[in-house]
Design an enzyme around this catalytic site. Structure first.
Site, PDB file in Angstrom:
ATOM      1  N   HIS A 183       4.074   1.286   2.179  1.00 12.99           N
ATOM      2  CA  HIS A 183       5.259   0.606   1.644  1.00 12.99           C
ATOM      3  C   HIS A 183       5.898   1.449   0.537  1.00 12.99           C
ATOM      4  O   HIS A 183       7.119   1.566   0.451  1.00 12.99           O
ATOM      5  CB  HIS A 183       4.872  -0.753   1.027  1.00 12.99           C
ATOM      6  CG  HIS A 183       4.335  -1.738   2.011  1.00 12.99           C
ATOM      7  ND1 HIS A 183       3.037  -2.187   1.970  1.00 12.99           N
ATOM      8  CD2 HIS A 183       4.927  -2.385   3.043  1.00 12.99           C
ATOM      9  CE1 HIS A 183       2.841  -3.060   2.941  1.00 12.99           C
ATOM     10  NE2 HIS A 183       3.966  -3.203   3.618  1.00 12.99           N
ATOM     11  N   HIS A 199       0.856  -1.184   0.000  1.00 11.29           N
ATOM     12  CA  HIS A 199       0.000   0.000   0.000  1.00 11.29           C
ATOM     13  C   HIS A 199       0.892   1.233   0.000  1.00 11.29           C
ATOM     14  O   HIS A 199       2.131   1.111  -0.023  1.00 11.29           O
ATOM     15  CB  HIS A 199      -0.945  -0.024   1.210  1.00 11.29           C
ATOM     16  CG  HIS A 199      -0.242  -0.304   2.506  1.00 11.29           C
ATOM     17  ND1 HIS A 199       0.608   0.600   3.105  1.00 11.29           N
ATOM     18  CD2 HIS A 199      -0.225  -1.409   3.301  1.00 11.29           C
ATOM     19  CE1 HIS A 199       1.078   0.083   4.229  1.00 11.29           C
ATOM     20  NE2 HIS A 199       0.607  -1.143   4.368  1.00 11.29           N
ATOM     21  N   ARG A 240      -3.285  -5.550   6.473  1.00  4.16           N
ATOM     22  CA  ARG A 240      -4.442  -6.231   7.072  1.00  4.16           C
ATOM     23  C   ARG A 240      -5.761  -5.511   6.796  1.00  4.16           C
ATOM     24  O   ARG A 240      -6.827  -6.113   6.923  1.00  4.16           O
ATOM     25  CB  ARG A 240      -4.230  -6.418   8.579  1.00  4.16           C
ATOM     26  CG  ARG A 240      -3.212  -7.495   8.902  1.00  4.16           C
ATOM     27  CD  ARG A 240      -3.182  -7.818  10.389  1.00  4.16           C
ATOM     28  NE  ARG A 240      -2.324  -8.965  10.659  1.00  4.16           N
ATOM     29  CZ  ARG A 240      -1.009  -8.900  10.814  1.00  4.16           C
ATOM     30  NH1 ARG A 240      -0.399  -7.737  10.707  1.00  4.16           N
ATOM     31  NH2 ARG A 240      -0.304  -9.992  11.075  1.00  4.16           N
TER      32      ARG A 240
END
Ligand code: PAF
Length: 284
Positions: free
Chosen positions: A37, A34, A191
């Protein structure tokens, strides 16, 4: 972008970079990438000649098999995003490549009290697994800089300690990059892919709880603030709160009041429909 699936092929690619004495920035990830990162990739790019990203869902750091099995896998999208962000090399090993002798924690790292507080208390052996894989990756890649996200606050401290244990303090510079959030305040996390839209809305209660603590830091006792923040999460469908703790930002020791000049951070871990979310915020 070059994709290497084996240690040998990765090291082959790194030979000319090392020969030319070019710098290497390393971004370790478990995929499901995402903006958080990608901000690490961009930070590495701006400071290094070559950026290496690894995607490896490390089995030894999961204390819950279901969490491991359900870890999101979006590899096609990840490769596309890494290309766009300008990553030079993706290391994409399988479990056998990283654990040829089986999935074992084969070494104990002396992480001192960091091992047993917060994440360490609720995820036994988690940080041993993190250290095991990060040590392997650092030994293979031997980067000049290592980029980590501040969302994993305690992990950053653990990996700082690992670099010391590896005697690499002067050789590998740890760069900690601020957490990237959605407009709603929700911290970006792999997550989050396991949450539906309504759950994502409820998940913003973590950010609201941290803002509440920040606002009333000097006006209410820490006990009261932690209790009010817990209630806020429970009122937004969080079924379990592992911890909400106000700590010293430098050493993560728990703090009971603001009667000092120390920097404080609040750290939260809580479950929303079976998905464990963590976040943190500097308070002063
Ligand atoms: O933060 C993560 O994604 C992981 O813990 C890491 C650092 C890639 C090690 O597996």
């Amino acid at each position: 972008m070059i994709i290497c699936k084996t240690i040998t092929s990765l090291q082959q690619q790194l030979i000319p970079i090392n020969q030319k004495q070019q710098t290497i920035g390393f971004v370790p990830t478990m995929g499901a990438l995402h903006e958080g990162h990608l901000s690490l990739i961009r930070a590495s790019n701006s400071q290094n000649d070559c950026t290496v990203c690894s995607i490896f869902v490390n089995p030894t750091q999961f204390n819950n098999q279901e969490d491991y099995n359900k870890y999101p896998n979006t590899i096609t999208q990840d490769i596309y995003q890494l290309e766009l962000a300008g990553c030079n090399i993706l290391f994409l090993p399988d479990v056998k490549e990283m654990y040829p002798d089986g999935i074992l924690i084969s070494k104990q790292y002396n992480l001192d009290y960091l091992e047993n507080i917060l994440e360490g208390e609720y995820r036994p052996n988690h940080f041993q697994g993190v250290c095991q894989i990060v040590e392997k990756l650092l030994s293979i890649i031997n980067p000049n800089q290592l980029f980590l996200g501040q969302k994993d606050y305690q992990q950053c401290m653990v990996i700082k300690k690992l670099i010391e244990l590896m005697d690499k303090k002067g050789a590998i510079k740890l760069e900690i990059i601020p957490t990237i959030r959605e407009k709603t305040g929700l911290a970006m996390s792999s997550r989050n892919a396991r949450l539906n839209e309504a759950e994502k809305e409820n998940a913003t209660a973590i950010f609201k709880a941290m803002m509440h603590i920040k606002k009333y830091l000097n006006k209410k006792s820490f006990d009261t603030l932690e209790k009010e923040a817990t209630e806020l999460l429970q009122n937004h469908a969080f079924e379990k709160v592992d911890y909400i703790k106000i700590c010293n930002a430098t050493n993560l020791q728990e703090v009971q009041n603001t009667n000092s000049s120390q920097k404080l951070v609040v750290l939260i871990a809580a479950f929303l429909n079976g998905v464990r979310l963590i976040d943190n915020m500097q308070l002063n």
